[in-house]
Design an enzyme around this catalytic site. Structure first.
Site, PDB file in Angstrom:
ATOM      1  N   ASP A  19       0.848  -1.142  -0.040  1.00  0.00           N
ATOM      2  CA  ASP A  19      -0.164  -0.146  -0.125  1.00  0.00           C
ATOM      3  C   ASP A  19       1.018   1.413  -0.025  1.00  0.00           C
ATOM      4  OD1 ASP A  19      -2.252   1.502  -0.053  1.00  0.00           O
ATOM      5  OD2 ASP A  19      -2.772   1.168   2.200  1.00  0.00           O
ATOM      6  N   HIS A  36       2.743   3.110  -9.010  1.00  0.00           N
ATOM      7  CA  HIS A  36       2.493   1.807  -9.404  1.00  0.00           C
ATOM      8  C   HIS A  36       3.714   1.257 -10.065  1.00  0.00           C
ATOM      9  CE1 HIS A  36      -1.415   1.986  -7.737  1.00  0.00           C
ATOM     10  NE2 HIS A  36      -1.973   2.614  -8.596  1.00  0.00           N
ATOM     11  N   ASN A  67     -10.662  -2.838  -6.211  1.00  0.00           N
ATOM     12  CA  ASN A  67      -9.835  -2.184  -7.217  1.00  0.00           C
ATOM     13  C   ASN A  67     -10.370  -1.852  -8.468  1.00  0.00           C
ATOM     14  OD1 ASN A  67      -6.643  -3.184  -5.739  1.00  0.00           O
ATOM     15  ND2 ASN A  67      -7.647  -1.482  -4.932  1.00  0.00           N
TER      16      ASN A  67
HETATM   17  C1  FPP Z   1      -2.085   0.079  -3.227  1.00  0.00           C
HETATM   18  O1  FPP Z   1      -1.489   1.380  -3.403  1.00  0.00           O
HETATM   19  C2  FPP Z   1      -1.407  -0.591  -4.319  1.00  0.00           C
HETATM   20  C3  FPP Z   1      -2.220  -1.145  -5.198  1.00  0.00           C
HETATM   21  C4  FPP Z   1      -3.777  -1.219  -5.232  1.00  0.00           C
HETATM   22  C5  FPP Z   1      -1.575  -1.742  -6.589  1.00  0.00           C
HETATM   23  C6  FPP Z   1      -0.293  -2.806  -6.096  1.00  0.00           C
HETATM   24  C7  FPP Z   1       0.493  -2.766  -7.425  1.00  0.00           C
HETATM   25  C8  FPP Z   1       1.736  -2.795  -7.351  1.00  0.00           C
HETATM   26  C9  FPP Z   1       2.598  -2.673  -6.080  1.00  0.00           C
HETATM   27  C10 FPP Z   1       2.618  -2.679  -8.578  1.00  0.00           C
HETATM   28  C11 FPP Z   1       2.643  -3.674  -9.568  1.00  0.00           C
HETATM   29  C12 FPP Z   1       2.571  -5.008  -8.989  1.00  0.00           C
HETATM   30  C13 FPP Z   1       3.030  -6.326  -9.969  1.00  0.00           C
HETATM   31  C14 FPP Z   1       3.029  -7.525  -9.264  1.00  0.00           C
HETATM   32  C15 FPP Z   1       3.494  -6.011 -11.114  1.00  0.00           C
HETATM   33  P1  FPP Z   1      -2.352   2.453  -3.514  1.00  0.00           P
HETATM   34  O2  FPP Z   1      -2.754   3.035  -5.023  1.00  0.00           O
HETATM   35  O3  FPP Z   1      -3.822   2.307  -2.877  1.00  0.00           O
HETATM   36  O4  FPP Z   1      -1.804   3.622  -2.751  1.00  0.00           O
HETATM   37  P2  FPP Z   1      -2.575   4.990  -1.728  1.00  0.00           P
HETATM   38  O5  FPP Z   1      -3.377   4.343  -0.798  1.00  0.00           O
HETATM   39  O6  FPP Z   1      -1.296   5.608  -1.363  1.00  0.00           O
HETATM   40  O7  FPP Z   1      -3.547   5.532  -2.758  1.00  0.00           O
END
Ligand code: FPP
Length: 241
Positions: A19, A36, A67
């Site tokens: 996260d 990301h 998501n």
């Molecule tokens: C949460 O951060 C993250 C996600 C919903 C996506 C996770 C994806 C990755 C780590 C990158 C790609 C992964 C692979 C396996 C290639 P958020 O966007 O909710 O962050 P925030 O809470 O700060 O908005």
């Protein structure tokens, strides 16, 4: 940080709630998608380091059933990143003898991704060195609903009696049926919740929360989490021995 962790038990299976990509990007004055992209690099690093540390299984929560509610452009970026990851990085993991599999309802993804996921699982099934599980379109509640339907249909088919439903039968019906329960769940970015991730499986997992955003998480932070785990006293409802 020292380079060796010489005390405490080592977790066999670690779950990661990755996260903070969006907040990281915002603080850098970048679009969320940059978070990301950087997050995908951290996935590489974490897998490499966990393997080096002797961890046997990692499950990464990459895309939840919730998501899909995100703006279309962000969902597209994430899907493109997963596609790239499957076509490039996973080929590398495959060469290293790593088994890769997926949990979550994959049919919701485009057909080329589904085909690639099936192919990856087929081709890496026999690999024994280390295991990476990607949770994509995964949500525990959906998984539990699926499991309940499966158990109900087994009962209707007279495969077993209601009275014989036990933990093993529920486990067998979940998408995580072929993995041991996670020992440690690490969540980055400061939020302290499970967000629909492995909720049955984590009943006795140690939870580790760090304020570090996922794109900033590095091998030393993983060592810190593993060390903290080694200091915990896991009693599973029993008393300390
Ligand atoms: C949460 O951060 C993250 C996600 C919903 C996506 C996770 C994806 C990755 C780590 C990158 C790609 C992964 C692979 C396996 C290639 P958020 O966007 O909710 O962050 P925030 O809470 O700060 O908005």
């Amino acid at each position: 940080m020292t380079d060796t962790i010489d005390q405490g038990a080592l977790p066999v299976h670690i779950g990661f709630i990755m996260d903070g990509n969006g907040r990281w990007a915002k603080e850098q004055g970048l679009p969320r998608t940059a978070g990301h992209k950087k997050g995908a690099e951290v996935v590489r690093l974490v897998i490499e380091h966990a393997k080096k540390r002797g961890i046997q299984i990692v499950t990464l929560y990459a895309f939840s059933t919730e998501n899909w509610k995100r703006p279309k452009a962000e969902v597209k970026t994430l899907l493109d990143l997963f596609r790239k990851y499957m076509n490039e990085d996973i080929r590398e993991l495959q060469k290293q003898g790593i088994r890769v599999s997926f949990i979550g309802e994959r049919e919701k993804f485009p057909a080329d991704m589904v085909a690639r996921m099936n192919e990856i699982e087929r081709e890496t099934m026999g690999n024994k060195d280390f295991r990476v599980i990607l949770a994509l379109n995964y949500g525990f509640r959906d998984d539990m609903i699926y499991a309940i339907k499966k158990i109900a249909s087994d009962i209707l088919d007279r495969k077993y009696l209601i009275s014989s439903i036990d933990e093993a039968k529920v486990n067998a019906a979940l998408s995580t049926h072929d993995t041991p329960y996670p020992d440690l769940i690490i969540r980055t970015s400061g939020d302290q919740r499970l967000s629909n991730f492995l909720m049955w499986e984590s009943a006795y997992a140690e939870l580790y929360f760090t304020p570090i955003y996922w794109p900033d998480f590095n091998e030393h932070d993983l060592d810190d989490a593993i060390e903290a785990y080694g200091r915990r006293s896991r009693r599973f409802g029993n008393i300390a021995s």
